[in-house]
Design an enzyme around this catalytic site. Structure first.
Site, mmCIF file in Angstrom:
data_model
loop_
_atom_site.group_PDB
_atom_site.id
_atom_site.type_symbol
_atom_site.label_atom_id
_atom_site.label_comp_id
_atom_site.label_asym_id
_atom_site.label_seq_id
_atom_site.Cartn_x
_atom_site.Cartn_y
_atom_site.Cartn_z
ATOM 1 N N ASN A 1 32.761 39.219 42.579
ATOM 2 C CA ASN A 1 33.373 39.110 43.903
ATOM 3 C C ASN A 1 34.321 37.941 44.066
ATOM 4 O O ASN A 1 35.472 38.116 44.475
ATOM 5 C CB ASN A 1 32.287 39.026 44.978
ATOM 6 C CG ASN A 1 32.870 39.025 46.375
ATOM 7 O OD1 ASN A 1 33.332 40.053 46.868
ATOM 8 N ND2 ASN A 1 32.883 37.870 47.018
ATOM 9 N N HIS B 1 31.587 46.359 42.103
ATOM 10 C CA HIS B 1 31.372 45.547 43.299
ATOM 11 C C HIS B 1 30.611 46.315 44.376
ATOM 12 O O HIS B 1 29.453 46.027 44.662
ATOM 13 C CB HIS B 1 32.723 45.055 43.836
ATOM 14 C CG HIS B 1 32.599 44.165 45.031
ATOM 15 N ND1 HIS B 1 33.607 44.029 45.953
ATOM 16 C CD2 HIS B 1 31.591 43.373 45.470
ATOM 17 C CE1 HIS B 1 33.221 43.191 46.902
ATOM 18 N NE2 HIS B 1 32.004 42.786 46.641
ATOM 19 N N ILE C 1 29.280 38.786 51.841
ATOM 20 C CA ILE C 1 30.693 39.034 52.148
ATOM 21 C C ILE C 1 31.188 40.141 51.241
ATOM 22 O O ILE C 1 30.620 40.373 50.175
ATOM 23 C CB ILE C 1 31.556 37.761 51.954
ATOM 24 C CG1 ILE C 1 32.946 37.964 52.516
ATOM 25 C CG2 ILE C 1 31.592 37.368 50.507
ATOM 26 C CD1 ILE C 1 33.011 38.170 53.994
ATOM 27 N N HIS D 1 26.641 39.797 42.024
ATOM 28 C CA HIS D 1 27.655 39.921 43.078
ATOM 29 C C HIS D 1 28.667 38.795 42.997
ATOM 30 O O HIS D 1 29.873 39.019 43.134
ATOM 31 C CB HIS D 1 27.002 39.944 44.458
ATOM 32 C CG HIS D 1 27.999 40.033 45.570
ATOM 33 N ND1 HIS D 1 28.391 38.940 46.308
ATOM 34 C CD2 HIS D 1 28.727 41.076 46.038
ATOM 35 C CE1 HIS D 1 29.294 39.310 47.200
ATOM 36 N NE2 HIS D 1 29.524 40.601 47.055
ATOM 37 N N HIS E 1 26.469 45.958 46.569
ATOM 38 C CA HIS E 1 26.289 46.196 48.005
ATOM 39 C C HIS E 1 25.405 47.418 48.290
ATOM 40 O O HIS E 1 24.388 47.320 48.983
ATOM 41 C CB HIS E 1 27.645 46.401 48.683
ATOM 42 C CG HIS E 1 28.434 45.158 48.874
ATOM 43 N ND1 HIS E 1 28.515 44.491 50.070
ATOM 44 C CD2 HIS E 1 29.205 44.456 48.005
ATOM 45 C CE1 HIS E 1 29.287 43.429 49.952
ATOM 46 N NE2 HIS E 1 29.726 43.383 48.696
#
Length: 890
Positions: A746, A551, A890, A742, A556
């Site tokens: 997520n 993740h 997010i 993602h 990110h």
């Protein structure tokens, strides 16, 4: 403490009141503005073209903006309003030697005073009339000056009936601050795309100057109104001034390689001149990112409401004795179910706090207070239909290909499993599993036959964790490096054959691993409880690796350098900028928030995951193996051996686990994205030479490699960006990471991990030895022993709050196949290609839902009856377990 939280919340969600200097600016400019308006009056007989300005201004109900609204109105009365000048894309000023496009006469946004600001944050429409000169040509840009005291969000400018050109639209979507905040007036370009070499000559200098402005000079502390994109290392997650416990390595450089993050330029700490001083805000939402990378009004409201819940850590220590007579522990699963079925009675010590009218609303939100109960969570999907299905071997295995981390399972290519760790440093780290130990689970096959028929698979966390395991276990963590061997049954499902739990040799890591083996047990006795614990240690490894690597690192962190480089090197006029920009929305901000609150020293990730204070250091170690090209889904599946090349198949691959929900759905999404990228790029690049000659594109890619991922710049696998195919593949990978990858790792976090025993993130003691008191506890109270091994109450509640935030869709989310603006470009071919992309995404969604209804695909729902919807493109607001947003938001 609560007062401080409220103060910080107001400070970060609103904007501070403007100084009287802003009014002074308006007064000084008033005389000149009145003269300008007088000239305008004399020119009224000249030809005008009408423009429509859409912007979002200060919210009259926002206390911190109310004063700004008054000051803005004063500025308007004094003649200091919002001014615009068109810039020609085809004509230059004949009276000068400047090659830049001709600048038109100033126009003023009208009717500001007579148009009441919206009660809620929303769009306002204003008119502007531009004086038109017959030799002006095509308006390709415009300057704007904000004479007010507060900023506004400029959505668009549309010109109607431009002589010879008709309607001309500028898609802006940017915050414009008062003009005194800028050294140079803001400029916006028409929604046309041009490669640098094809840009009209009068616009080229404007294009180049805007990129220079966005790069900055690399000096000074950045302020909220700055529009500077620059790089820095991760030197802001530690807090050395607060003591040794909060010291962490700086990530980025030869010793601890890491992707770069956005530079803020904050002052350095007193104790370590290489570390950046951290913000002291509890919430930490006022960290610098370029304002256009910040959350919008709607999402900021959504996010704040749920982010505050995670701050329950501020008051949790005083609540640890609330649940029962055993502080900080759950004694049975029923106590966990109470979190979803009704919460707990409010303890007496909370009533005093709730009587405070200032803090009560915040406490009710943080503690989920409903009547006389508190701490009530939504029921996670994994226990919604069946409270015990999570304990089965079938669900344990299914989640490896259809859960929240379905991207690690590999086909077994060597038996026993081999380690790639350096034997000179780590000794013998190979597996100790023998054929004799697993032969009963091979359904009549030998190991050789099972491997030949592609029936043996492995979930291997051994090599990733073993080098750090001694350090990790020096903390309160007590865990293993795990290997899980699985068999692919004839019905397409997987079953576990063995779990290997390994520790470093107690006399030195160079002596290899000490391993123990555990095998499936169906009986409800102590051996069955031991097997449940073995699966829990695997889940702990997987949950920690998932959050930190699958993740955080692999979506990110690795994407942020692409965001920065795109804004620094690709003009807003560049077609690749327009292609990629939607897939960067909010990423820099959510990453900045993570550095402040989640991945920082003693932050939520360290508090809730087994890697503890070594979490980010471990992610640096694993980043060494990161390969950009292997982030492409087909390349990843081939590398893991779960697919082989097959030119006759639609995606060029044949899956060896045919009912592999993540891979099946993912390949359709991947192909759809790649088709769109191919169609789009082919509009602007007719051959490889066009790619090679694109100076902005080449600068962009060079900067991504050499600055954004500087510690990996010498890797040979980076695409050279010399062909159209390389451009298409690279853009497809970027979009895949920011959207589908993602989403896949997520939005299932709460549906699967909201019930902590299914995906514990911490193990606090080792497997009990026969004859020990822990073993006797396991015999007499298996649930209690299990819960004593995994997350404590505090870790459980913090972790659930964290993943509840991370699993939630905001109300303003934009999903794959859609755009936030319908007029993001005026290129008809690009718009038609995007329409085709949207239609193809819808068709993929329909096929996914059809597969989920097909009972022959047993891995799509499993015994827990949780359909695989992680790659279903659309979603509604909230925790849905589905939806692919365009970006990591997010």
């Amino acid at each position: 403490m609560i007062g401080k939280i409220l103060g910080d919340a107001l400070k970060t969600t609103g904007d501070t009141l403007r100084t009287t200097g802003d009014i002074a600016d308006s007064v000084l400019n008033a005389g000149g503005n009145f003269l300008d308006r007088a000239r305008d009056f004399r020119r009224r007989g000249k030809k005008k073209i009408k423009g429509k300005v859409i912007l979002m201004r200060s919210n009259v109900l926002d206390f911190t903006e109310f004063h700004s609204t008054i000051l803005d109105n004063v500025a308007e009365l004094l003649g200091s309003g919002i001014e615009m000048n068109l810039v020609s894309a085809t004509e230059v000023d004949r009276h000068s030697n400047d090659p830049r496009g001709k600048i038109g006469t100033k126009a003023v946004v009208e009717r500001w005073l007579t148009s009441a600001p919206p009660v809620f944050a929303g769009e306002s429409v204003f008119q502007v009339n531009f004086e038109w000169e017959d030799d002006f040509g095509y308006p390709g840009a415009f300057y704007i000056r904000n004479g007010h005291t507060s900023e506004f969000f400029l959505k668009s400018l549309t010109l109607e009936d431009v002589p010879g050109y008709g309607r001309v639209h500028f898609d802006c979507n940017s915050w414009v601050y008062p003009k005194r905040r800028y050294r140079k007036d803001r400029i916006f370009f028409v929604n046309q795309s041009w490669l640098p070499s094809e840009t009209p000559e009068p616009l080229r200098k404007y294009r180049e100057e805007e990129l220079l402005n966005l790069r900055g000079d690399g000096r000074g502390e950045r302020k909220e109104w700055d529009r500077i994109y620059d790089y820095d290392v991760y030197n802001d997650i530690a807090d050395p001034d607060a003591g040794d416990k909060l010291v962490r390595p700086i990530l980025g450089g030869p010793e601890y390689p890491y992707p770069r993050r956005g530079r803020t330029g904050r002052p350095r700490t007193r104790r370590d001149p290489n570390s950046e001083r951290r913000l002291q805000s509890v919430i930490g939402l006022n960290i610098y990112v370029p304002r256009d990378e910040n959350f919008g009004h709607l999402k900021m409201g959504d996010f704040l409401g749920y982010a505050l819940k995670a701050l329950s850590a501020s008051i949790k220590p005083g609540l640890q004795t609330v649940f029962d007579t055993t502080p900080g522990e759950f004694d049975n699963y029923k106590e966990l179910y109470n979190l979803y079925e009704g919460g707990f009675p409010i303890p007496q010590n909370l009533f005093t706090l709730l009587s405070d009218s200032l803090t009560a609303p915040l406490l009710k939100e943080v503690l989920r207070i409903d009547g006389d109960r508190f701490l009530r969570f939504a029921v996670p999907d994994v226990i919604k239909d069946d409270k015990s299905a999570w304990r089965t071997d079938a669900e344990f295995a299914r989640e490896m290909i259809a859960g929240v981390n379905p991207i690690l399972i590999c086909r077994l290519e060597h038996f026993p499993p081999l380690s790639k760790l350096d034997p000179k440093r780590y000794g013998n780290q190979n597996s100790t599993i023998t054929e004799e130990q697993i032969k009963d689970g091979l359904e009549g096959l030998s190991v050789h036959e099972a491997m030949k028929e592609n029936k043996l698979y492995i979930l291997d966390h051994h090599d990733a964790l073993m080098p750090y395991l001694r350090k990790i276990n020096s903390t309160s963590t007590k865990t293993y490096a795990t290997r899980t061997l699985l068999f692919l049954k004839d019905d397409g499902t997987l079953k576990p054959l063995a779990i290997e739990l390994s520790l470093p040799h107690p006399q030195g890591e160079q002596l290899g691993a000490i391993s123990k083996l555990y095998f499936p047990v169906e009986k409800s006795n102590v051996e069955g409880s031991i097997w449940q614990l073995a699966k829990a240690y695997v889940a702990v490894n997987d949950a920690g690796y998932h959050q930190l690597i699958s993740h955080w690192l692999n979506t990110h962190a690795v994407l942020e350098p692409f965001v920065i480089a795109t804004h620094r090197q690709l003009s807003a006029l560049h077609p690749i900028h327009k292609l990629l920009a939607p897939h960067y929305k909010d990423t820099m901000f959510i990453n900045a928030f993570a550095r402040q609150t989640l991945i920082n020293a003693d932050g939520l990730l360290e508090a809730t995951h087994f890697q503890s204070k070594f979490a980010m250091e471990l992610s640096s170690y694993i980043y060494r193996e990161w390969n950009f090209l292997e982030q492409a889904l087909p390349a990843d599946l081939l590398k893991r051996g779960v697919a082989i090349k097959d030119p006759s198949s639609p995606h060029g691959l044949k899956l060896l686990i045919e009912d592999y929900p993540y891979a099946v759905d993912g390949l359709e999404i991947w192909s759809t994205i790649k088709n769109w990228v191919t169609d789009y790029c082919s509009i602007y690049y007719k051959d490889d030479t066009a790619v090679q000659n694109d100076i902005e594109l080449q600068s962009w890619w060079k900067e991504v490699v050499e600055k954004g991922h500087a510690d990996k710049k010498h890797e040979a696998w980076w695409p050279k960006m010399q062909s159209l195919n390389e451009l298409i593949e690279s853009c497809t990978i970027i979009i895949w990471i920011g959207s589908a990858l993602h989403a896949a790792v997520n939005f299932g976090q709460y549906p699967y991990g909201g019930f902590v025993p299914n995906r514990p993130t911490v193990s606090r003691r080792f497997m009990p030895e026969v004859g020990s008191k822990e073993y006797k506890e396991l015999e007499s109270c298996p649930e209690k022993a299990f819960l004593r091994t995994i997350n404590s109450q505090l870790q459980c509640l913090l972790g659930m709050s964290l993943i509840e935030i991370l699993s939630r869709h905001a109300s303003d989310e934009v999903y794959l196949g859609k755009r936030g603006s319908l007029e993001w470009t005026c290129d008809k071919d690009a718009l038609e290609a995007f329409d085709d992309f949207g239609q193809e995404v819808n068709e993929v969604e329909e096929r996914i839902m059809e597969r989920n209804r097909n009972i022959k695909f047993k891995n799509r729902t499993g015994q827990a009856n949780v359909p695989y919807t992680m790659l279903l493109p659309s979603s509604t607001e909230g925790i849905t377990g589905k939806g692919i947003p365009n970006s990591i938001s997010i």
